[in-house]
Motif scaffolding. Structure first.
Motif, mmCIF file in Angstrom:
data_model
loop_
_atom_site.group_PDB
_atom_site.id
_atom_site.type_symbol
_atom_site.label_atom_id
_atom_site.label_comp_id
_atom_site.label_asym_id
_atom_site.label_seq_id
_atom_site.Cartn_x
_atom_site.Cartn_y
_atom_site.Cartn_z
ATOM 1 N N HIS A 163 0.818 -1.206 0.000
ATOM 2 C CA HIS A 163 0.000 0.000 0.000
ATOM 3 C C HIS A 163 0.857 1.264 0.000
ATOM 4 N N HIS A 202 1.520 1.855 -3.476
ATOM 5 C CA HIS A 202 0.273 2.193 -4.161
ATOM 6 C C HIS A 202 -0.034 3.676 -3.957
ATOM 7 N N THR A 203 0.107 4.136 -2.732
ATOM 8 C CA THR A 203 -0.119 5.552 -2.425
ATOM 9 C C THR A 203 0.872 6.432 -3.178
ATOM 10 N N GLU A 225 -7.210 4.447 -4.611
ATOM 11 C CA GLU A 225 -7.006 5.099 -3.305
ATOM 12 C C GLU A 225 -8.314 5.695 -2.804
ATOM 13 N N TYR A 267 -9.299 12.338 -5.227
ATOM 14 C CA TYR A 267 -8.698 11.241 -5.992
ATOM 15 C C TYR A 267 -9.574 10.876 -7.190
#
Length: 150
Positions: free
Chosen positions: A38, A41-42, A56, A75
């Motif tokens: 993660h 991913h962020t 997200e 987002y």
């Protein structure tokens, strides 16, 4: 994935390649677990990868990661501006339920049309109905979503 490809992908991700960050995150999730995955991913979302941005936003809605509904909305908006078609559906939900933005049925309808998924056809048809609008409870829907995905 062999070790050489993994190392190449990691180096590309570390150099700031947003797509490589997302792919590296997916690799880590598959072989090493969610926490480290993660993090990448962020980074991919913050580096401008539209798919990562949309995901997200969903992670925030589901309550899987910390963030406000406004963060999720941002987002989804950015991802849709970059052409991520799936993000239009989520952005439409934000406008429909007032998640992270002012409730706006016209904008919700426009987003659903851009998403052009079969599941939105009924919503697009009835969104102008006063009865439909009165039945919308964004807090209850969010609670349902979080219960469903957790």
């Amino acid at each position: 994935m062999n070790l050489k490809k993994y190392e190449e992908l990691r180096k590309k991700a570390e150099s700031g390649d947003a797509q490589a960050m997302l792919e590296y995150s997916e690799y880590l999730q598959k072989y090493h677990g969610l926490q480290e995955a993660h993090e990448w991913h962020t980074k991919a979302a913050k580096a401008g990868n539209p798919r990562a941005m949309a995901e997200e936003g969903k992670f925030i809605l589901y309550g899987w990661i910390e963030g406000t509904l406004e963060d999720a909305f941002v987002y989804f908006r950015k991802a849709s501006e970059l052409g991520e078609r799936k993000a239009f559906s989520d952005l439409g939900d934000c406008f429909l339920y007032g998640w992270g933005c002012k409730q706006d049925f016209q904008k919700a309808r426009e987003c659903y049309k851009k998403a052009s998924w079969w599941k939105h056809r009924k919503i697009i048809k009835v969104i102008d109905s006063e009865k439909f609008r009165k039945g919308i409870d964004g807090c209850k829907k969010l609670e349902f979503i979080r219960d469903f995905y957790n």
